[in-house]
Design an enzyme around this catalytic site. Structure first.
Site, PDB file in Angstrom:
ATOM      1  N   SER A  61      34.825  36.797  43.446  1.00 14.96           N
ATOM      2  CA  SER A  61      33.436  36.592  43.891  1.00 14.96           C
ATOM      3  C   SER A  61      33.051  37.358  45.149  1.00 14.96           C
ATOM      4  CB  SER A  61      33.176  35.108  44.132  1.00 14.96           C
ATOM      5  OG  SER A  61      32.818  34.497  42.932  1.00 14.96           O
ATOM      6  N   LYS A  64      30.488  39.984  44.748  1.00 10.36           N
ATOM      7  CA  LYS A  64      29.065  39.658  44.569  1.00 10.36           C
ATOM      8  C   LYS A  64      28.223  40.119  45.756  1.00 10.36           C
ATOM      9  CE  LYS A  64      30.190  35.565  41.772  1.00 10.36           C
ATOM     10  NZ  LYS A  64      30.375  34.104  41.808  1.00 10.36           N
ATOM     11  N   TYR A 188      30.478  42.912  35.048  1.00 11.80           N
ATOM     12  CA  TYR A 188      30.774  41.772  35.938  1.00 11.80           C
ATOM     13  C   TYR A 188      32.274  41.437  35.920  1.00 11.80           C
ATOM     14  CZ  TYR A 188      31.040  36.965  37.613  1.00 11.80           C
ATOM     15  OH  TYR A 188      31.419  35.828  38.297  1.00 11.80           O
ATOM     16  N   TYR A 240      30.920  28.713  48.325  1.00 10.98           N
ATOM     17  CA  TYR A 240      30.587  27.789  47.248  1.00 10.98           C
ATOM     18  C   TYR A 240      29.885  26.553  47.805  1.00 10.98           C
ATOM     19  CZ  TYR A 240      34.235  30.718  45.102  1.00 10.98           C
ATOM     20  OH  TYR A 240      34.991  31.769  44.671  1.00 10.98           O
ATOM     21  N   VAL A 258      37.989  33.415  43.846  1.00  9.78           N
ATOM     22  CA  VAL A 258      39.063  32.603  43.281  1.00  9.78           C
ATOM     23  C   VAL A 258      40.402  33.355  43.204  1.00  9.78           C
ATOM     24  CG1 VAL A 258      37.616  30.953  42.020  1.00  9.78           C
ATOM     25  CG2 VAL A 258      38.322  33.077  40.898  1.00  9.78           C
TER      26      VAL A 258
HETATM   27  N1  GLU Z   1      35.452  36.051  37.985  1.00  7.78           N
HETATM   28  C1  GLU Z   1      35.276  34.712  38.452  1.00  7.78           C
HETATM   29  C2  GLU Z   1      34.367  33.950  37.510  1.00  7.78           C
HETATM   30  O1  GLU Z   1      33.478  34.532  36.946  1.00  7.78           O
HETATM   31  C3  GLU Z   1      34.703  34.751  39.815  1.00  7.78           C
HETATM   32  C4  GLU Z   1      34.587  33.397  40.406  1.00  7.78           C
HETATM   33  C5  GLU Z   1      34.843  33.331  41.860  1.00  7.78           C
HETATM   34  O2  GLU Z   1      35.598  34.079  42.449  1.00  7.78           O
HETATM   35  O3  GLU Z   1      34.215  32.440  42.441  1.00  7.78           O
HETATM   36  O4  GLU Z   1      34.538  32.780  37.335  1.00  7.78           O
END
Ligand code: GLU
Length: 304
Positions: A61, A64, A188, A240, A258
């Site tokens: 994430s 992002k 993604y 989060y 994650v």
């Molecule tokens: N690739 C992970 C997903 O789509 C990223 C989630 C994350 O790092 O929060 O769930």
């Protein structure tokens, strides 16, 4: 500084034994649970690292933040935020609950999975070009020409990403995503599977701390208005549904993934990369958070 970083890691290393590795992306469950590393890159050009700072992990994430900046460069603020909101959710990063309830239907923010998939769908480039632009952007920001995807994690995400797939198709149904949903999902999954070290993550932090200019080359890669926006989202939604508590205890704009990584930015001062793959129940590095809390208190880094 290096001694202080080492002491902070030693103090928190036991925490890596608690927490869990994520299993919903099976390949991530193979990570080294007890790895713990940190890298601090200062605007002065100095860099301090300790522990498992050369340990490779997937960015997840944290990516992002970077794709948001690229989408803003391609489309501008009005267009991007006509399709993605600006508010924290209080829900898990992969929750789809609010997608259908909220009218007009759009994901709450670009840091949750739904919002990030929508943002990625807005990045320009036909076919392979879209991901290659993202990869080049990462290479330039980090100054690391060798960054690439971890093929096993990418395939694992692609195989098991039904929740993300469901949200993406729903978003096309309500007009948030246009065009080829599978193509956007593929980009993604690839951006999440980029393999990095704490050093790479600290360099991303430095670029943000320096308002879009890579300090080592002096090259402006992003408009400062966009990096400001990205940093603000890191404060409100970056950790989060633990972002509020993190802002109070640590007070540094941060984004976790994650894969166990955390990207932190002390505006005008430094970029920080931390890794500790054992996660708490909200998906944040359990030791990484405490390491940042100690560092923030010792160096008085809170922006508040
Ligand atoms: N690739 C992970 C997903 O789509 C990223 C989630 C994350 O790092 O929060 O769930």
């Amino acid at each position: 500084m290096e001694k202080m970083l080492k002491d902070i890691l030693d103090k928190n290393s036991d925490l890596t034994k608690s927490g869990n590795l994520p299993t919903y992306i099976p390949e991530l469950a193979k990570a080294n649970k007890t790895a713990l590393g940190i890298c601090v890159a200062e605007l002065s050009g100095k860099q301090y690292c300790a522990g498992d700072y050369q340990y490779s992990f997937t960015i997840q994430s944290i990516s992002k933040v970077v794709t948001l900046i690229l989408a803003l460069q391609d489309n501008g603020i009005t267009e991007v935020f006509s399709r993605v909101g600006m508010e924290p959710t209080g829900d898990a990063f992969n929750s789809m609950m609010k997608l259908e309830i909220v009218r007009p239907s759009k994901p709450f923010n670009p840091m949750i999975n739904a919002g990030a998939i929508a943002v990625t769908s807005m990045i320009n480039g036909e076919g392979e070009k879209r991901f290659n632009r993202i990869l080049d952007f990462f290479k330039k920001i980090t100054g690391n020409p060798n960054i690439n995807i971890n093929e096993a994690v990418y395939m694992s995400e692609k195989r098991t990403g039904d929740r993300n797939r469901a949200m993406a198709y729903f978003m096309r149904d309500v007009g948030v995503i246009t065009g080829d949903v599978e193509a956007s999902l593929d980009v993604y999954f690839k951006q999440c599977s980029l393999e990095v070290t704490c050093q790479d993550v600290a360099q991303i932090g430095l670029f943000l701390a320096n308002d879009g200019i890579v300090p080592a080359t002096g090259e402006r890669l992003a408009d400062s208005e966009f990096t400001k926006l990205a940093k603000t989202f890191m404060v409100t939604c970056g950790m989060y549904n633990a972002s509020g508590e993190f802002a109070i205890n640590v007070g540094i704009p941060s984004k976790s993934g994650v894969g166990g990584g955390i990207l932190s930015v002390v505006p005008g001062k430094m970029g920080i990369g931390v890794v500790g793959p054992a996660l708490d129940e909200k998906g944040n590095s359990i030791a990484g958070i405490k390491v940042l809390e100690d560092l923030s208190k010792m160096l008085k880094l809170s922006i508040f």
